[in-house]
Design a protein around this motif. Structure first.
Motif: not given
Length: 404
Positions: A315-320, A358-359, A392-404
């Motif tokens: 119902t409430l998926p994390g980081n979505c 970001s966007g 997304v943090n550009l220093t990480e590979d693979p890229l990690v997306v964070t929602w807000s």
């Protein structure tokens, strides 16, 4: 016959005036015309005459006395003989003087010749050493031998970040150095210059290299480095080298800045060309941006994460960016449906300081679930349209997306 002699004709048997008995008798009177004619009109110089005291006919002591012109060898032996006798010593002294002068002149000539040879040799060796320094410097640059070029410098720089073989090799590949020629060299004391010409990239260069040295065979360049300044040293390299200082000494050549992050690119003028160590300082002002491959990678990362959220059964998926509110009810059979295309206006923005992109995207989502509450069970759906921000943090590979 003895009885017929006159008293004035009788000559004494021994010396009466200190003269040698063997000397021919002086005729008659000192005023005799024969003696007067034979004597020189002017007495020749005689330094000293000697007389001997005689006891029993033997000389006992010899005393120097002032010479009497009337008793000089010239007066005793006649004019011609006297001239010859006196001229001989003078002639000997003249020859000795001439010999001494000749030897001195010869020595002076030998010294002058030796000095000329020594000075010419020293000058030739000095000029050759100056030429060698200039030639070695330019040859080392052409061969991407940073250590060899540095060895020709009078002062070693503290910052050598851009003075390595690798950096110089990249420079040579971009703008090869060729057609090296060393022309006139000059020196004065411990300072020297060498006129050189060469071609670097597409530019012909002629300049005078200043040097300092020991005045003989050791010379080093006092001006062999240019200067490159960057407005920022973060997240970039120059000819493959990461920088620690904004201003760096460089050899003549081409220097190109590039982003260190695979998702970034530098726009604008990213290269600086320094044709000679006497050229004006060069500056690179990097303008960072997301590269096209970077944008595609970021889009793929955000899309993938959103797809994972849409596929979630929670119902409430994390980081979505969405979810269903249960409000105490029992929820099952959860699913979500994306009703729009949020990627048409996908426009990530770069935050270089944070090294993030970001966007925000617009989402039209419908949630479905089976809800049991108060003994009743039924299927429900919930639609919502929202704008959700992501980064997304550009220093990480693979890229990690964070929602807000």
């Amino acid at each position: 016959m003895a009885g017929d002699q006159r008293p004035e004709d009788i000559q004494p048997d021994g010396p009466v005036d200190g003269t040698d008995p063997s000397t021919e008798s002086i005729p008659g009177d000192f005023t005799d015309s024969g003696w007067a004619d034979a004597a020189p009109t002017e007495a020749l110089p005689v330094d000293e005459a000697y007389v001997a005291d005689a006891r029993d006919g033997q000389p006992d002591e010899v005393h120097p006395v002032a010479a009497d012109p009337a008793l000089t060898p010239a007066a005793a032996t006649g004019g011609a003989s006297a001239a010859t006798a006196v001229a001989a010593p003078a002639s000997g002294r003249g020859r000795r003087t001439a010999w001494i002068i000749g030897i001195l002149v010869l020595l002076a000539a030998l010294i002058a010749a030796g000095w000329w040879w020594w000075d010419s040799t020293q000058r030739a060796q000095r000029e050759e050493a100056i030429r060698t320094t200039a030639q070695t410097y330019l040859d080392s640059l052409a061969a991407a031998d940073a250590e060899g070029a540095l060895a020709t410098l009078a002062e070693q720089p503290a910052n050598t970040t851009l003075l390595t073989d690798e950096v110089l090799q990249a420079s040579v590949e971009a703008s090869p150095l060729s057609a090296i020629a060393v022309g006139e060299v000059t020196s004065e004391g411990q300072n020297a210059t060498a006129d050189v010409t060469y071609r670097i990239g597409e530019e012909d260069v002629a300049l005078t290299l200043p040097m300092t040295g020991d005045g003989a065979r050791t010379w080093h360049l006092t001006d062999g480095l240019g200067e490159l300044t960057l407005a920022s040293t973060d997240h970039l390299t120059v000819n493959g080298a990461e920088l620690t200082e904004a201003t760096n000494p460089v050899f003549p050549g081409t220097y190109t800045a590039a982003a260190t992050n695979q998702y970034l690119v530098l726009n604008g003028a990213t290269s600086a060309f320094i044709p000679s160590p006497q050229a004006d300082a060069a500056t690179i002002t990097p303008e960072f941006a997301l590269s096209d491959p970077g944008r595609e990678s970021i889009l793929a990362a955000v899309r993938t994460r959103l797809d994972e959220c849409v596929a979630s059964t929670e119902t409430l998926p994390g980081n979505c960016p969405f979810g269903l509110a249960a409000d105490g009810a029992e929820v099952s059979n959860v699913r979500f449906q994306l009703n729009n295309d949020p990627w048409a206006e996908f426009a990530p923005a770069l935050d270089l300081a944070a090294m993030t992109a970001s966007g925000a995207i617009h989402l039209d989502i419908t949630g479905f679930a089976t809800v049991t509450a108060a003994g009743l069970t039924g299927d429900v759906d919930q639609n919502f349209a929202v704008d959700r921000a992501w980064s997304v943090n550009l220093t990480e590979d693979p890229l990690v997306v964070t929602w807000s």
